[in-house]
Design a protein around this motif. Sequence first.
Motif, PDB file in Angstrom:
ATOM      1  N   GLY A 299      11.798  -0.414  -7.707  1.00 26.22           N
ATOM      2  CA  GLY A 299      11.658  -1.467  -6.460  1.00 26.22           C
ATOM      3  C   GLY A 299      12.635  -1.447  -5.804  1.00 26.22           C
ATOM      4  O   GLY A 299      13.116  -1.100  -5.088  1.00 26.22           O
TER       5      GLY A 299
ATOM      6  N   GLU B 177       3.103  -2.711 -13.609  1.00 20.90           N
ATOM      7  CA  GLU B 177       2.831  -1.915 -11.997  1.00 20.90           C
ATOM      8  C   GLU B 177       1.634  -2.692 -11.881  1.00 20.90           C
ATOM      9  O   GLU B 177      -0.063  -2.828 -11.744  1.00 20.90           O
TER      10      GLU B 177
ATOM     11  N   GLU C 151       0.864  -4.309  -8.568  1.00 25.48           N
ATOM     12  CA  GLU C 151       0.515  -3.744  -7.160  1.00 25.48           C
ATOM     13  C   GLU C 151      -1.093  -2.872  -7.249  1.00 25.48           C
ATOM     14  O   GLU C 151      -1.158  -1.979  -8.131  1.00 25.48           O
TER      15      GLU C 151
ATOM     16  N   MET D  82      -2.282   0.732  -7.093  1.00 25.42           N
ATOM     17  CA  MET D  82      -1.419   2.142  -7.216  1.00 25.42           C
ATOM     18  C   MET D  82      -1.518   2.451  -9.222  1.00 25.42           C
ATOM     19  O   MET D  82      -1.783   1.782  -9.372  1.00 25.42           O
TER      20      MET D  82
ATOM     21  N   GLY E 178       3.544   1.916  -0.423  1.00 24.08           N
ATOM     22  CA  GLY E 178       4.227   0.737  -1.080  1.00 24.08           C
ATOM     23  C   GLY E 178       2.710   0.073  -1.927  1.00 24.08           C
ATOM     24  O   GLY E 178       1.479   0.309  -0.512  1.00 24.08           O
TER      25      GLY E 178
ATOM     26  N   GLY F 152       3.677  -3.767   0.482  1.00 21.41           N
ATOM     27  CA  GLY F 152       4.420  -2.781   1.097  1.00 21.41           C
ATOM     28  C   GLY F 152       4.492  -2.747   2.197  1.00 21.41           C
ATOM     29  O   GLY F 152       4.088  -3.712   3.395  1.00 21.41           O
TER      30      GLY F 152
ATOM     31  N   THR G 210       9.768   5.070  -3.240  1.00 22.37           N
ATOM     32  CA  THR G 210       8.225   5.563  -2.703  1.00 22.37           C
ATOM     33  C   THR G 210       7.080   4.971  -4.582  1.00 22.37           C
ATOM     34  O   THR G 210       7.030   6.924  -4.305  1.00 22.37           O
ATOM     35  N   ASN G 211       7.018   4.443  -4.033  1.00 23.32           N
ATOM     36  CA  ASN G 211       5.668   4.729  -5.620  1.00 23.32           C
ATOM     37  C   ASN G 211       3.854   4.870  -4.583  1.00 23.32           C
ATOM     38  O   ASN G 211       3.267   5.168  -5.586  1.00 23.32           O
TER      39      ASN G 211
END
Lengths: 368, 177, 488
Positions: C140, C166, C168, C171, C330, C335, C349-350
């Motif tokens: 983050g 995780e 989000e 993702m 994101g 994001g 950048t995930n």
Amino acid sequence: MSLFPTSAPHAHAPDSVPRLMGLVLLAVAPATLYGIVLFGWPALNLFLVTILACLLCEAVCLRLAGHAVRPFLLDGSALLTGVLLALSLPPWAPWWIGAVGGFFAIVIGKQVFGGIGQNIFNPAMLARVALLVSFPVEMTLWLEPRPLFSSHAPGFLESLTITFGGIPDIDAVSGATILGHIRTELGMARELGQILPGHYQAGTAALGWTGGSLGETADLLVLLGGLWLLWRRVMTWHVPVALLATVLVLAGGFNWLNPERFASPAVHLLSGGLMLGAFFIATDPVTSPTTKLGQLIFGAGCGALVYIIRTWGGYPEGVAFAVVLMNAATPLIDHYVRPRIYGRTWRGQSRPVPERAKRPPVGSGEAE
Amino acid sequence: MIAAVLSLTLLGLALGWVLGLAARYLRVENNPLHEEIQQLLPGVNCGQCGYPGCGGAAEALAASKAPVTLCPPGGPTLVRALAAKLGVAVDRASNSGPPLLAQVNEATCIGCAHCGGRCPTDAIIGAPKQIHGVIQDACIGCGLCVEVCPTECLQLRPVTPVLKNWHWPKPTLSFGV
Amino acid sequence: MKLFDFWGGVHPAGQKHLSAEQAIQVLPMPSRLHVPLQQHTGRPAVPAVKVGQTVRKGQLLGREQGGVSASVHAPTSGMIVAIGDFTAPHVSGLPLPTITLESDGEDHWLEREPPSDPFALEPEDVAARIGEAGIVGMGGANFPAAVKLSKARQAKVHTLAVNGAECEPYMTCDDRLMRERAEHIVDGIRLMLHALQAPNAVIAIEDNKPEAVASMKAACQPERHIRVVVVPSRYPAGSAKQLIQILTGLETPAGGRGTDTGVLVHNVGTAYAVHRALRQAHPLISRIITVTGGAVARPQNLEAPIGALVEDLLAFCGGAMEATSRLLMGGPMMGQPLPGTRVPIVKGTNGILALTAAEARLEATPSPCIRCGRCVEACPMGLMPLEMSKRARHDDLDGAEAFGLIDCISCGSCAYVCPSHIPLVQYFEYARGALEARQRAEQKVKETRRLLEQHQARLARVERAKAEAAARRQAEKRQAKAKVGAAA
């Protein structure tokens, strides 16, 4: 209006204001239909006139204010106000009661403050209070149920005369609500043991076969609708439970002290539109506090005021006044009742971690 | 009834007299307003506001003849401070645009060094006959240097936005037409 | 292990099925890579190479400067073609100093000897090597990991909380990393524990990832001081502050650090990068990224080099179809919208998310606040978003601050539940930005005063010097006259 590029989040729950209003209307529909069936065509006429007045006034006000009319008219809020107002009126009231009430509710109760979300008082209750104070005779003309299609119910054409012309034989139809009856009789120094039999039975009261306003008699249906709304998470339990619990406790307490002077909790819960008020009126988000604790305080205050007004006040039924009074207190409640911020004390300062709390969360050598 | 009229009149006179005494003996001495305002102004005397120096601007502000947004070098901080001092409502969201700072066009700079002498914050560097430059952090955009530059190589330009200073704009929501 | 609950939170649709079963694929090396010099919190790196220079894979491109900074390294071997501005992966589209590298196709590593036994090194050395590898937090805030570890060691934290939550939607990069490379992650955790001199580690995984839980449990089976904890899946359980609350019931003090509670939080990806840095002497030059969304033809998880362009990743996944209405870096909750596809991916950048209009629910237009209080219920920080946004809307920045604006973590839970679809988070971002701009303006005023005074003082000095010089000349003249008069 330009919103793109917008910032996060780029996902949204399926909730929206029209959807919420729609669910509430759905929840109150059974009680409404029941009330209309119970009181016949004149009730339907009044209901339609009230709703129409609300929608018309909303459209005109929006146009005058220069706002877009369609989205606000169709979001369901004016319709809901109209329905709740109609439900709190005497079933055979003349059409102009509904029209003036609708006008007052929308124009004075909502649009003058700036439209949806800006009003201080519940519009339907504000209108009811105004009507009650201005037209006491028409607003206290209660009657026994005359179900649709039954022998002594007026036909459709006759109902038009009643709604638009006035009730031809008032004395023949008028009756008192349970609370009104109790008040007059107590005033004549009679006791509840003598007053209630013949006028009140818990069973019929719950099923709604008593005199009262259009929608407040069908307590069971209102309760079911309210519980459904709770299950659908349209609202939370705090306001209704606090309100009903306060009335229960106060009524129960005083009734235990003096059963002949103070009516039992059952009488209070099942009459005077308390159920409607608890689940549909006091829960109006705009005029009730935003925090959970605030909502509990608000509900308790409403309940207390309802009981006080009914028992010692000037009017036999107090939901409208209680709600309007607590609406006035909502900004104060919202100002003082705030949640504690993460990492801060109640005063807003940084909250240090106590030394003894810094123990390892994993016990030494504990296997998973 | 006479008694009522008489007593209220006497009460009014008595209280009015007390107020007059308080106004005379309990008065709080203030600085003249224009002196306090002058404290807030940058004190550069650049003249961009159109008044003779910061003193002149202060007097105009005290007399409510000038708007609180008159001083570019003061920036939004000054606007807010003046609005608070004078009790004037200011359209809070009004940004008259990004701040302007002086920049030298090196191609046309002749090194006359007239600008350096005028700069009240010594933001211009450069020796005579050398190309000059403006230290952006020290420049307050008063424009005094621009006035004297013979080749007009000095210009006031808006600051180029950088990633560090960027922030989301306020959502423009209009519920109307 | 006893778990606590965090406040508020929401349950957005997970949508992880689009990419959760796709094993990690390695992205073929693009021909050009654009490595920004700032991919972290703190001061940007300074270029350590010149245009025209040839570099090996893993070679230092930008050196960290100052206390809080991080280095950047070459993702492949090739030649430096440009050092200058390039579009930042930021909604504003503003430029960022970037080093552009043209790949020579050889992928030649720079030879480096990894330490034979990292556990024999001093903790400071381990942290230093982590810093040299340019490792930053990959979950983050992208804070330089070495600085975080050193500070945490000084604060004597007792637990390393490894964040595999995780939370989000969409993702799945951490999920796949835990399923496929669990042993490496656990090795990284051991190394970090050594650098921290902390006794215990806890790996927190949300309950919607049973395979990852099983995989990580198997990997840390022999360790008694590293254990897997399954946390309920609710957004934002993966936020560091909320994770600490779940694991310990303690709250990070406002204005303080997570380490004040005795717990340090690091992402699983960071642990993996630490393993690579200390076992193979590989700096941080690639990461796992989830490319997904309804508008992506073939959603999957890619191991991509830092500096690859978003368009390279999207092309490998079959392209983002015309139906893209939101392109994000994101997840959907936090994001950032991207200005286009010609922006580089960075260490933080995930995921790249290409959403269709239906997914993004673009059709809803905001309406006035009905004070329903759902935002207050949803806020994990105990704030009142409706009050803050009302004040931000009227530019009452002090009022917004009084309601706790600086404590907002921008998780987006409030805007997610708002029935009126008010863009609450954007109001908060605007207000915070406006407050910072105001502070900068006030600093500028102070600076101006100081410069003016300096200027006046300098002029006064010059005047005094002139006056003294004139007085001296006068005195000398008089003396000279007197001498002449005496001599005559």
